[in-house]
Scaffold this motif. Structure first.
Motif, PDB file in Angstrom:
ATOM      1  N   ALA A  11       0.823  -1.209   0.000  1.00 55.63           N
ATOM      2  CA  ALA A  11       0.000   0.000   0.000  1.00 55.63           C
ATOM      3  C   ALA A  11       0.853   1.254   0.000  1.00 55.63           C
ATOM      4  O   ALA A  11       0.504   2.263  -0.621  1.00 55.63           O
ATOM      5  N   LEU A  12       1.998   1.185   0.672  1.00 55.30           N
ATOM      6  CA  LEU A  12       2.889   2.351   0.752  1.00 55.30           C
ATOM      7  C   LEU A  12       3.843   2.428  -0.435  1.00 55.30           C
ATOM      8  O   LEU A  12       4.618   3.379  -0.542  1.00 55.30           O
ATOM      9  N   GLN A  13       3.778   1.400  -1.300  1.00 57.36           N
ATOM     10  CA  GLN A  13       4.655   1.325  -2.481  1.00 57.36           C
ATOM     11  C   GLN A  13       6.141   1.305  -2.090  1.00 57.36           C
ATOM     12  O   GLN A  13       6.977   1.991  -2.675  1.00 57.36           O
ATOM     13  N   LEU A  14       6.402   0.495  -1.087  1.00 59.37           N
ATOM     14  CA  LEU A  14       7.772   0.288  -0.630  1.00 59.37           C
ATOM     15  C   LEU A  14       8.114  -1.189  -0.744  1.00 59.37           C
ATOM     16  O   LEU A  14       7.246  -2.050  -0.734  1.00 59.37           O
ATOM     17  N   ALA A  15       9.407  -1.483  -0.837  1.00 57.95           N
ATOM     18  CA  ALA A  15       9.855  -2.871  -0.973  1.00 57.95           C
ATOM     19  C   ALA A  15       9.595  -3.649   0.316  1.00 57.95           C
ATOM     20  O   ALA A  15       9.719  -3.105   1.421  1.00 57.95           O
ATOM     21  N   ASP A  16       9.219  -4.935   0.170  1.00 61.32           N
ATOM     22  CA  ASP A  16       8.973  -5.781   1.349  1.00 61.32           C
ATOM     23  C   ASP A  16      10.226  -5.958   2.189  1.00 61.32           C
ATOM     24  O   ASP A  16      10.173  -5.991   3.417  1.00 61.32           O
ATOM     25  N   SER A  17      11.338  -6.106   1.506  1.00 60.78           N
ATOM     26  CA  SER A  17      12.611  -6.294   2.229  1.00 60.78           C
ATOM     27  C   SER A  17      13.769  -5.766   1.374  1.00 60.78           C
ATOM     28  O   SER A  17      13.749  -5.883   0.152  1.00 60.78           O
ATOM     29  N   VAL A  18      14.727  -5.205   2.044  1.00 56.45           N
ATOM     30  CA  VAL A  18      15.917  -4.661   1.392  1.00 56.45           C
ATOM     31  C   VAL A  18      17.125  -4.963   2.280  1.00 56.45           C
ATOM     32  O   VAL A  18      17.055  -4.821   3.506  1.00 56.45           O
ATOM     33  N   SER A  19      18.223  -5.364   1.672  1.00 57.45           N
ATOM     34  CA  SER A  19      19.457  -5.619   2.421  1.00 57.45           C
ATOM     35  C   SER A  19      20.560  -4.709   1.887  1.00 57.45           C
ATOM     36  O   SER A  19      20.728  -4.570   0.670  1.00 57.45           O
ATOM     37  N   THR A  20      21.290  -4.116   2.800  1.00 57.95           N
ATOM     38  CA  THR A  20      22.431  -3.280   2.441  1.00 57.95           C
ATOM     39  C   THR A  20      23.670  -3.817   3.157  1.00 57.95           C
ATOM     40  O   THR A  20      23.619  -4.868   3.787  1.00 57.95           O
ATOM     41  N   ASP A  21      24.761  -3.091   3.056  1.00 59.42           N
ATOM     42  CA  ASP A  21      25.990  -3.533   3.735  1.00 59.42           C
ATOM     43  C   ASP A  21      25.829  -3.553   5.247  1.00 59.42           C
ATOM     44  O   ASP A  21      26.511  -4.305   5.939  1.00 59.42           O
ATOM     45  N   TRP A  22      24.921  -2.713   5.753  1.00 56.19           N
ATOM     46  CA  TRP A  22      24.804  -2.556   7.210  1.00 56.19           C
ATOM     47  C   TRP A  22      23.534  -3.156   7.811  1.00 56.19           C
ATOM     48  O   TRP A  22      23.552  -3.611   8.940  1.00 56.19           O
ATOM     49  N   PHE A  23      22.423  -3.127   7.068  1.00 56.57           N
ATOM     50  CA  PHE A  23      21.146  -3.523   7.652  1.00 56.57           C
ATOM     51  C   PHE A  23      20.345  -4.438   6.733  1.00 56.57           C
ATOM     52  O   PHE A  23      20.500  -4.406   5.506  1.00 56.57           O
ATOM     53  N   ASP A  24      19.469  -5.221   7.374  1.00 59.17           N
ATOM     54  CA  ASP A  24      18.395  -5.929   6.681  1.00 59.17           C
ATOM     55  C   ASP A  24      17.098  -5.216   7.051  1.00 59.17           C
ATOM     56  O   ASP A  24      16.705  -5.193   8.231  1.00 59.17           O
ATOM     57  N   TYR A  25      16.444  -4.624   6.054  1.00 59.28           N
ATOM     58  CA  TYR A  25      15.184  -3.909   6.283  1.00 59.28           C
ATOM     59  C   TYR A  25      14.031  -4.813   5.858  1.00 59.28           C
ATOM     60  O   TYR A  25      14.094  -5.468   4.806  1.00 59.28           O
ATOM     61  N   LYS A  26      12.966  -4.836   6.670  1.00 56.63           N
ATOM     62  CA  LYS A  26      11.856  -5.744   6.375  1.00 56.63           C
ATOM     63  C   LYS A  26      10.538  -5.182   6.888  1.00 56.63           C
ATOM     64  O   LYS A  26      10.485  -4.510   7.926  1.00 56.63           O
ATOM     65  N   PHE A  27       9.458  -5.475   6.134  1.00 55.17           N
ATOM     66  CA  PHE A  27       8.100  -5.133   6.558  1.00 55.17           C
ATOM     67  C   PHE A  27       7.446  -6.377   7.148  1.00 55.17           C
ATOM     68  O   PHE A  27       7.582  -7.482   6.620  1.00 55.17           O
ATOM     69  N   SER A  28       6.741  -6.201   8.247  1.00 53.46           N
ATOM     70  CA  SER A  28       5.916  -7.254   8.836  1.00 53.46           C
ATOM     71  C   SER A  28       4.563  -6.632   9.145  1.00 53.46           C
ATOM     72  O   SER A  28       4.391  -5.974  10.182  1.00 53.46           O
ATOM     73  N   GLY A  29       3.618  -6.790   8.230  1.00 50.50           N
ATOM     74  CA  GLY A  29       2.341  -6.082   8.352  1.00 50.50           C
ATOM     75  C   GLY A  29       2.566  -4.609   8.097  1.00 50.50           C
ATOM     76  O   GLY A  29       3.033  -4.207   7.030  1.00 50.50           O
ATOM     77  N   THR A  30       2.288  -3.815   9.108  1.00 47.05           N
ATOM     78  CA  THR A  30       2.525  -2.371   8.987  1.00 47.05           C
ATOM     79  C   THR A  30       3.769  -1.947   9.776  1.00 47.05           C
ATOM     80  O   THR A  30       4.013  -0.762   9.949  1.00 47.05           O
ATOM     81  N   ARG A  31       4.526  -2.928  10.251  1.00 47.30           N
ATOM     82  CA  ARG A  31       5.744  -2.630  11.034  1.00 47.30           C
ATOM     83  C   ARG A  31       6.964  -2.683  10.135  1.00 47.30           C
ATOM     84  O   ARG A  31       7.143  -3.608   9.343  1.00 47.30           O
ATOM     85  N   PHE A  32       7.816  -1.697  10.301  1.00 47.34           N
ATOM     86  CA  PHE A  32       9.070  -1.610   9.554  1.00 47.34           C
ATOM     87  C   PHE A  32      10.210  -1.871  10.534  1.00 47.34           C
ATOM     88  O   PHE A  32      10.271  -1.286  11.620  1.00 47.34           O
ATOM     89  N   SER A  33      11.127  -2.767  10.166  1.00 46.03           N
ATOM     90  CA  SER A  33      12.235  -3.103  11.071  1.00 46.03           C
ATOM     91  C   SER A  33      13.568  -3.028  10.331  1.00 46.03           C
ATOM     92  O   SER A  33      13.649  -3.236   9.116  1.00 46.03           O
ATOM     93  N   ALA A  34      14.604  -2.720  11.092  1.00 47.05           N
ATOM     94  CA  ALA A  34      15.973  -2.681  10.577  1.00 47.05           C
ATOM     95  C   ALA A  34      16.857  -3.469  11.534  1.00 47.05           C
ATOM     96  O   ALA A  34      16.932  -3.141  12.727  1.00 47.05           O
ATOM     97  N   VAL A  35      17.496  -4.509  11.029  1.00 47.81           N
ATOM     98  CA  VAL A  35      18.371  -5.358  11.847  1.00 47.81           C
ATOM     99  C   VAL A  35      19.804  -5.207  11.342  1.00 47.81           C
ATOM    100  O   VAL A  35      20.072  -5.420  10.155  1.00 47.81           O
TER     101      VAL A  35
END
Length: 288
Positions: free
Chosen positions: A212-236
């Protein structure tokens, strides 16, 4: 004709001393690399036992208790290892300095080693037809050596020291710049989520997920793994960031509150580790 004259002997001694200096320098660099890996491993291990499951395991399983104790024991040794790094570096510099002086002043250093009883003249003869001198007399003669002869070895030693500390300083700056880049990326990704969520709520009076937000479900970079879980956005975090261990998690979530009039609520959560909190001190104010 091809024997070991005093000058040739001192050049051989200087080569051996220089080799020892390089060995100590190599040991210092290897220990520095091992120390860095050990520090990162300890951070990861302690982070594992800082959460609920880790604490439960450490309290109820013998192997986890032993591992946690081992991690703490190794952590206590890190300051001593860092001191050993400094000692190895100083010893390496001293050996290299002595080697350079032996190369620059072979005759004079031959007399020094003979006076110290580390070498002796062959068949009892003194080099260059001079009488054997005491250590005090040798150092007196060394004091009469022209500064030009001493300038080159001391300049080389100084250059080596400056180069070593310069490389170390550059490494620290690159590391700090890398951490700053990771922090900036985390802030930008989190702000992008909050901005998109606010825009979506303004239109739909509701919160949306990645699609709905037109954002990627998950993205990985050199530093973080970004992920959506429902409406929650997390960075590990994928790697240690300073004293903040890998696996640390930042989250941003949204909810529509209210019955008659909906309001958008943004929740920002940071890792429990205080080092991670200090890494991004303004995280809870992003997007406000």
């Amino acid at each position: 004709m091809f024997g070991l004259t005093p000058v040739r002997t001192m050049r051989l001694v200087a080569s051996l001393v220089a080799l020892m200096g390089m060995v100590f320098l190599l040991l210092q660099r290897v220990l520095a690399a091992v120390l860095t890996m050990a520090a990162d491993g300890i951070k990861l291990g302690l982070a594992r036992y800082n959460n609920f499951t880790g604490q439960f395991a450490a309290q109820n399983f013998a192997q986890d208790k032993q591992l946690l104790k081992l991690l703490k024991d190794v952590q206590a040794l890190l300051p001593q290892a860092e001191t050993a790094l400094t000692v190895l570096l100083v010893v390496a510099i001293v050996f290299l300095a002595v080697a350079l002086i032996c190369f620059a002043l072979p005759k004079q250093m031959a007399h020094v080693l003979v006076a110290l009883k580390l070498l002796k003249w062959e068949t009892g003869e003194v080099a260059d037809g001079q009488s054997e001198t005491s250590l005090k007399e040798v150092f007196t003669k060394l004091g009469e050596v022209p500064l030009k002869k001493l300038a080159i070895p001391f300049a080389v030693v100084f250059a080596v020291v400056v180069l070593i500390f310069g490389i170390s300083n550059c490494h620290e700056k690159v590391k700090a710049a890398s951490i700053d880049g990771a922090v900036e990326e985390l802030q930008q990704k989190s702000l992008a989520y909050i901005t998109a969520q606010k825009s979506y709520f303004a239109q739909k009076k509701n919160v949306g997920g990645a699609k709905a937000l037109q954002l990627a479900d998950s993205v990985s970079t050199d530093w973080f793994d970004y992920k959506f879980s429902g409406t929650r956005f997390s960075a590990v975090s994928r790697v240690p960031l300073g004293n903040c261990p890998a696996g640390s998690k930042w989250t941003v979530s949204a909810a529509a509150k209210g019955f008659f009039e909906k309001e958008l609520q943004i929740y920002r959560n940071v890792p429990k580790d205080t080092a991670c909190v200090k890494l991004v001190p303004n995280f809870k104010n992003i997007g406000k």
